[in-house]
Enzyme design. Sequence first.
Site, short mmCIF file in Angstrom:
data_model
loop_
_atom_site.label_atom_id
_atom_site.label_comp_id
_atom_site.label_asym_id
_atom_site.label_seq_id
_atom_site.Cartn_x
_atom_site.Cartn_y
_atom_site.Cartn_z
CE LYS A 104 -4.02 -2.07 2.28
NZ LYS A 104 -4.92 -1.94 3.46
CG PHE A 160 -13.79 1.12 6.31
CD1 PHE A 160 -13.26 0.60 5.15
CD2 PHE A 160 -14.51 0.28 7.15
CE1 PHE A 160 -13.42 -0.75 4.82
CE2 PHE A 160 -14.68 -1.07 6.84
CZ PHE A 160 -14.13 -1.58 5.65
NE ARG A 219 -6.68 -13.16 5.41
CZ ARG A 219 -6.88 -11.86 5.16
NH1 ARG A 219 -6.45 -11.32 4.03
NH2 ARG A 219 -7.52 -11.11 6.03
CG HIS A 241 -5.44 -6.20 -0.29
ND1 HIS A 241 -6.70 -6.16 0.25
CD2 HIS A 241 -5.49 -7.11 -1.31
CE1 HIS A 241 -7.47 -7.03 -0.41
NE2 HIS A 241 -6.76 -7.61 -1.35
#
Length: 140
Positions: free
Chosen positions: A11, A59, A87, A117
Amino acid sequence: MAVERTLSIVKPDATRRNLTGKINARFEEAGLRIVAQKRIRLTREQAEQFYIVHAERPFYGELVSFMISGPVVVQVLEGENAVARNREIMGATNPANAAPGTIRKDFAESIEANSVHGSDSLENAATEIAYFFSGTEIVG
């Protein structure tokens, strides 16, 4: 164990701080291979469509604005149980709850600016990978 592919996005908070190499090293040290990668700047439309599943969440607008605030690095990771492994490497969405040694614990600035992400299922991984990459861009 099954060899899988999953999508990863480094990100804007992480690309701004030149952390892509350190993050990539975490994936590779954990046995995941980067079989596709490109640095891009998402348009508002791309970010809105990618995160459309969150459109009704409070959000959503802030997430879209954050994701277009700077370059991102989209990647396809491949390896044994890649979705779950990625993850695990990323850590909890909220860095305050992430385990020590995870990407989010070590690099995230906040729950929004949480550095990475990752796809949350094999089905979503296939959809997300196809969103950013053609088959010829993935080199195994």
